[in-house]
Write a protein that holds these residues in place. Structure first.
Motif, PDB file in Angstrom:
ATOM      1  N   ILE A  26      11.527  -0.511 -59.034  1.00 43.14           N
ATOM      2  CA  ILE A  26      10.550   0.388 -59.635  1.00 43.14           C
ATOM      3  C   ILE A  26       9.164  -0.247 -59.562  1.00 43.14           C
ATOM      4  O   ILE A  26       8.952  -1.362 -60.055  1.00 43.14           O
ATOM      5  N   LEU A  27       8.248   0.468 -58.928  1.00 45.86           N
ATOM      6  CA  LEU A  27       6.832   0.108 -58.961  1.00 45.86           C
ATOM      7  C   LEU A  27       6.181   0.815 -60.142  1.00 45.86           C
ATOM      8  O   LEU A  27       6.421   2.009 -60.373  1.00 45.86           O
ATOM      9  N   GLY A  28       5.361   0.095 -60.879  1.00 49.88           N
ATOM     10  CA  GLY A  28       4.582   0.699 -61.949  1.00 49.88           C
ATOM     11  C   GLY A  28       3.138   0.824 -61.525  1.00 49.88           C
ATOM     12  O   GLY A  28       2.573  -0.131 -60.978  1.00 49.88           O
ATOM     13  N   SER A  29       2.532   1.988 -61.757  1.00 50.56           N
ATOM     14  CA  SER A  29       1.155   2.174 -61.314  1.00 50.56           C
ATOM     15  C   SER A  29       0.418   3.164 -62.202  1.00 50.56           C
ATOM     16  O   SER A  29       1.026   3.922 -62.962  1.00 50.56           O
ATOM     17  N   LEU A  30      -0.891   3.121 -62.083  1.00 47.15           N
ATOM     18  CA  LEU A  30      -1.771   4.130 -62.674  1.00 47.15           C
ATOM     19  C   LEU A  30      -2.687   4.639 -61.573  1.00 47.15           C
ATOM     20  O   LEU A  30      -3.420   3.857 -60.969  1.00 47.15           O
ATOM     21  N   HIS A  31      -2.632   5.938 -61.319  1.00 49.88           N
ATOM     22  CA  HIS A  31      -3.541   6.571 -60.357  1.00 49.88           C
ATOM     23  C   HIS A  31      -4.657   7.329 -61.065  1.00 49.88           C
ATOM     24  O   HIS A  31      -5.635   7.717 -60.423  1.00 49.88           O
ATOM     25  N   ASN A  32      -4.481   7.537 -62.333  1.00 48.77           N
ATOM     26  CA  ASN A  32      -5.492   8.247 -63.123  1.00 48.77           C
ATOM     27  C   ASN A  32      -5.385   7.816 -64.571  1.00 48.77           C
ATOM     28  O   ASN A  32      -4.356   7.274 -65.008  1.00 48.77           O
ATOM     29  N   LEU A  33      -6.450   8.047 -65.311  1.00 51.54           N
ATOM     30  CA  LEU A  33      -6.425   7.854 -66.754  1.00 51.54           C
ATOM     31  C   LEU A  33      -5.836   9.105 -67.403  1.00 51.54           C
ATOM     32  O   LEU A  33      -5.734  10.165 -66.774  1.00 51.54           O
ATOM     33  N   GLU A  34      -5.443   8.983 -68.637  1.00 54.57           N
ATOM     34  CA  GLU A  34      -4.782  10.102 -69.306  1.00 54.57           C
ATOM     35  C   GLU A  34      -5.699  11.320 -69.349  1.00 54.57           C
ATOM     36  O   GLU A  34      -6.873  11.236 -69.727  1.00 54.57           O
ATOM     37  N   ASN A  35      -5.140  12.456 -68.936  1.00 56.82           N
ATOM     38  CA  ASN A  35      -5.849  13.743 -68.921  1.00 56.82           C
ATOM     39  C   ASN A  35      -7.061  13.758 -67.998  1.00 56.82           C
ATOM     40  O   ASN A  35      -7.971  14.576 -68.169  1.00 56.82           O
ATOM     41  N   TYR A  57      -9.121   1.668 -67.555  1.00 55.30           N
ATOM     42  CA  TYR A  57      -8.030   1.521 -66.589  1.00 55.30           C
ATOM     43  C   TYR A  57      -7.259   0.220 -66.828  1.00 55.30           C
ATOM     44  O   TYR A  57      -6.023   0.226 -66.946  1.00 55.30           O
ATOM     45  N   PHE A  58      -7.975  -0.904 -66.931  1.00 60.43           N
ATOM     46  CA  PHE A  58      -7.281  -2.175 -67.110  1.00 60.43           C
ATOM     47  C   PHE A  58      -6.658  -2.290 -68.501  1.00 60.43           C
ATOM     48  O   PHE A  58      -5.598  -2.910 -68.654  1.00 60.43           O
ATOM     49  N   ASP A  59      -7.267  -1.692 -69.510  1.00 61.14           N
ATOM     50  CA  ASP A  59      -6.637  -1.669 -70.832  1.00 61.14           C
ATOM     51  C   ASP A  59      -5.308  -0.924 -70.782  1.00 61.14           C
ATOM     52  O   ASP A  59      -4.318  -1.349 -71.396  1.00 61.14           O
ATOM     53  N   ASP A  60      -5.282   0.182 -70.053  1.00 59.16           N
ATOM     54  CA  ASP A  60      -4.044   0.948 -69.949  1.00 59.16           C
ATOM     55  C   ASP A  60      -3.014   0.231 -69.088  1.00 59.16           C
ATOM     56  O   ASP A  60      -1.804   0.305 -69.361  1.00 59.16           O
ATOM     57  N   LEU A  61      -3.479  -0.482 -68.063  1.00 64.54           N
ATOM     58  CA  LEU A  61      -2.539  -1.312 -67.300  1.00 64.54           C
ATOM     59  C   LEU A  61      -1.913  -2.385 -68.189  1.00 64.54           C
ATOM     60  O   LEU A  61      -0.723  -2.690 -68.067  1.00 64.54           O
ATOM     61  N   LEU A  62      -2.714  -2.939 -69.077  1.00 63.59           N
ATOM     62  CA  LEU A  62      -2.188  -3.934 -70.009  1.00 63.59           C
ATOM     63  C   LEU A  62      -1.112  -3.316 -70.888  1.00 63.59           C
ATOM     64  O   LEU A  62      -0.052  -3.920 -71.117  1.00 63.59           O
ATOM     65  N   CYS A  63      -1.351  -2.114 -71.377  1.00 65.90           N
ATOM     66  CA  CYS A  63      -0.339  -1.411 -72.177  1.00 65.90           C
ATOM     67  C   CYS A  63       0.918  -1.145 -71.349  1.00 65.90           C
ATOM     68  O   CYS A  63       2.046  -1.257 -71.863  1.00 65.90           O
ATOM     69  N   LEU A  64       0.724  -0.789 -70.074  1.00 65.21           N
ATOM     70  CA  LEU A  64       1.872  -0.581 -69.195  1.00 65.21           C
ATOM     71  C   LEU A  64       2.694  -1.858 -69.068  1.00 65.21           C
ATOM     72  O   LEU A  64       3.933  -1.838 -69.098  1.00 65.21           O
ATOM     73  N   CYS A  65       2.003  -2.992 -68.956  1.00 65.07           N
ATOM     74  CA  CYS A  65       2.695  -4.275 -68.831  1.00 65.07           C
ATOM     75  C   CYS A  65       3.382  -4.672 -70.139  1.00 65.07           C
ATOM     76  O   CYS A  65       4.443  -5.305 -70.128  1.00 65.07           O
ATOM     77  N   GLU A  66       2.792  -4.327 -71.261  1.00 62.14           N
ATOM     78  CA  GLU A  66       3.438  -4.594 -72.547  1.00 62.14           C
ATOM     79  C   GLU A  66       4.731  -3.802 -72.674  1.00 62.14           C
ATOM     80  O   GLU A  66       5.720  -4.284 -73.230  1.00 62.14           O
ATOM     81  N   TRP A  67       4.734  -2.593 -72.163  1.00 66.47           N
ATOM     82  CA  TRP A  67       5.930  -1.746 -72.155  1.00 66.47           C
ATOM     83  C   TRP A  67       6.954  -2.301 -71.176  1.00 66.47           C
ATOM     84  O   TRP A  67       8.140  -2.456 -71.500  1.00 66.47           O
ATOM     85  N   GLY A  68       6.520  -2.555 -69.947  1.00 64.06           N
ATOM     86  CA  GLY A  68       7.342  -3.274 -68.980  1.00 64.06           C
ATOM     87  C   GLY A  68       8.445  -2.503 -68.298  1.00 64.06           C
ATOM     88  O   GLY A  68       9.397  -3.114 -67.800  1.00 64.06           O
ATOM     89  N   ALA A  69       8.328  -1.184 -68.192  1.00 69.48           N
ATOM     90  CA  ALA A  69       9.395  -0.387 -67.592  1.00 69.48           C
ATOM     91  C   ALA A  69       9.252  -0.300 -66.069  1.00 69.48           C
ATOM     92  O   ALA A  69       9.297   0.795 -65.486  1.00 69.48           O
ATOM     93  N   SER A 103     -12.389  -9.823 -66.022  1.00 75.53           N
ATOM     94  CA  SER A 103     -11.506 -10.976 -65.830  1.00 75.53           C
ATOM     95  C   SER A 103     -10.630 -11.269 -67.038  1.00 75.53           C
ATOM     96  O   SER A 103      -9.467 -11.678 -66.883  1.00 75.53           O
ATOM     97  N   ASP A 104     -11.148 -11.058 -68.252  1.00 76.89           N
ATOM     98  CA  ASP A 104     -10.346 -11.379 -69.444  1.00 76.89           C
ATOM     99  C   ASP A 104      -9.107 -10.497 -69.544  1.00 76.89           C
ATOM    100  O   ASP A 104      -7.995 -10.992 -69.775  1.00 76.89           O
ATOM    101  N   VAL A 105      -9.282  -9.198 -69.350  1.00 75.94           N
ATOM    102  CA  VAL A 105      -8.136  -8.302 -69.473  1.00 75.94           C
ATOM    103  C   VAL A 105      -7.187  -8.480 -68.294  1.00 75.94           C
ATOM    104  O   VAL A 105      -5.957  -8.376 -68.453  1.00 75.94           O
TER     105      VAL A 105
END
Length: 288
Positions: free
Chosen positions: A124-133, A154-166, A194-196
């Motif tokens: 499974i690849l995890g990705s974001l192609h758009n922000l919500e809505n 975008y990077f904040d939401d990627l961080l949330c995706l990584c916290e979820w980890g699915a 760079s920080d996020v």
């Protein structure tokens, strides 16, 4: 297990390898006609990979799960049936992996978790192609936005995706740069993010997730991978263990394009192996 895998794939018998310098060629990001923007059948992708001497091919069709017209069951059932047919045809010749690129899973967590509980995938690849809505970054009119606000979200939401980890590997970390930098020619100071990005890398490393080296940008105006070598090196510095390499091909003829350049980057960044996922478990293949 890796040697068994290699020895049972007759990858160098009677095939043109197009003078590839590496033996363990894998492409972990490809799209067939089961993707909304795909162009060729699963079988055509496999034929191309086989002729190029590929060891393993993951067919990772789009499942942008926040799309209005997405029917997960129709997609998964038809795609998996085709991949199974390819696996039978190429038994012991090419390892064909059942993959999916789940886009925006963080915005539809329950639906994503149901999908993963219902269907059996290797990768499974995890990705974001758009922000919500919002529309895909491809469609945005950047004259109407502050690009740093977009990238920050975008990077904040990627961080949330990584916290979820699915997922198993995080796809094209710097995806928006395809359009902001390469197409629109807007200069971006990535040090502001760079920080996020460090937080993302630390989470991937902690949770044994892979970072994808996506080679599609090599053939676009950006002429670079997503992410670029400096970020791949940073991932390694922060404890990253696994990298996957994918062409993000939407055409059979482009399968494996740029993979060796991706392997060069992995090697220069300090990785001795690339990673293939089978039954959602990482298998390491030496870069050789």
């Amino acid at each position: 297990m890796v040697e068994y895998f290699i020895n049972n794939c007759n990858i160098r018998k009677g095939r043109c390898r197009n003078s590839l310098k590496y033996k363990n060629i894998t492409d972990m990001h490809t799209h067939s006609i089961h993707s909304f923007d795909g162009n060729d059948s699963c079988l055509a992708l496999c034929d191309s990979a086989y002729q190029k001497g590929t060891l393993a091919l993951a067919i990772t069709d789009h499942c942008d799960i926040d799309g209005e017209d997405i029917n997960v069951d129709t997609l998964c059932q038809s795609q998996l049936a085709d991949i199974e047919e390819c696996s039978r045809k190429y038994h012991k010749k090419l390892k064909v992996l059942k993959g999916l690129e789940i886009g925006q899973g963080i915005y539809r967590r329950e639906e994503t978790e149901r999908l993963l509980d219902t269907y059996s995938y290797d990768f499974i690849l995890g990705s974001l192609h758009n922000l919500e809505n919002k529309q895909d970054f491809y469609f945005l009119d950047y004259s109407k936005y502050d690009v740093y606000s977009l990238l920050g979200k975008y990077f904040d939401d990627l961080l949330c995706l990584c916290e979820w980890g699915a997922f198993d590997s995080l796809a094209h970390l710097t995806y928006p740069l395809r359009y902001i930098v390469a197409r629109e020619k807007i200069n971006v100071d990535m040090s502001k993010c760079s920080d996020v990005i460090d937080e993302i890398f630390l989470l991937l490393a902690k949770n044994d997730k892979a970072l994808e080296i996506n080679t599609s940008g090599l053939f676009m105006d950006m002429h670079d991978t997503l992410p670029n070598i400096s970020l791949v090196k940073r991932f390694k510095q922060l404890g990253g263990k696994f990298v996957t390499i994918g062409s993000d091909s939407h055409y059979a003829k482009k399968v494996c394009c740029g993979i060796e350049e991706g392997m060069d980057i992995a090697k220069e960044s300090g990785f001795e192996c690339i990673t293939v996922f089978v039954n959602r478990q990482p298998m390491m293949f030496p870069i050789r």
